[in-house]
Scaffold this motif. Structure first.
Motif, PDB file in Angstrom:
ATOM      1  N   ARG A  43       0.879  -1.165   0.000  1.00 44.29           N
ATOM      2  CA  ARG A  43       0.000   0.000   0.000  1.00 44.29           C
ATOM      3  C   ARG A  43       0.916   1.215   0.000  1.00 44.29           C
ATOM      4  N   ASP A  64       0.825  -4.028   4.908  1.00 41.81           N
ATOM      5  CA  ASP A  64      -0.496  -4.383   5.434  1.00 41.81           C
ATOM      6  C   ASP A  64      -1.560  -3.784   4.524  1.00 41.81           C
ATOM      7  N   MET A  65      -2.150  -4.598   3.664  1.00 43.47           N
ATOM      8  CA  MET A  65      -3.146  -4.113   2.701  1.00 43.47           C
ATOM      9  C   MET A  65      -4.438  -3.673   3.370  1.00 43.47           C
ATOM     10  N   SER A  66      -4.729  -4.191   4.558  1.00 42.17           N
ATOM     11  CA  SER A  66      -5.978  -3.840   5.237  1.00 42.17           C
ATOM     12  C   SER A  66      -5.884  -2.498   5.966  1.00 42.17           C
ATOM     13  N   GLU A  68      -5.861   1.270   6.448  1.00 45.84           N
ATOM     14  CA  GLU A  68      -6.373   2.400   5.684  1.00 45.84           C
ATOM     15  C   GLU A  68      -5.311   3.480   5.571  1.00 45.84           C
TER      16      GLU A  68
END
Length: 80
Positions: A43, A64-66, A68
């Motif tokens: 990200r 960490d793609m989750s 935000e």
């Protein structure tokens, strides 16, 4: 999110980025990219602030793609 083998993502061209919000006159953009170097998705968050005719930018990265984009900015601000 760019498709696999969709080419490089440009920092200057935010048309492929998602506007995540604004913080203190700074626009926050995000995109998920595949890093050839790290062999994984990342990200990427771009902070863009216009000061007259100048444009100031900063890039933040996370595996960490989750996470935000605005949360990632908060974490970086707390760290530095």
């Amino acid at each position: 999110m760019p498709e696999p083998d969709d080419g490089k993502v440009s920092v200057e061209d935010v048309s492929r980025w998602t506007l995540a919000g604004n913080m203190n006159e700074t626009q926050v953009y995000t995109v998920i990219v595949n890093s050839v170097h790290f062999k994984r998705d990342l990200r990427v968050v771009s902070l863009v602030k216009r000061c007259g005719s100048k444009v100031k930018t900063a890039l933040l990265f996370s595996t960490d793609m989750s996470l935000e984009a605005m949360t990632l900015v908060t974490y970086y601000k707390a760290r530095f």
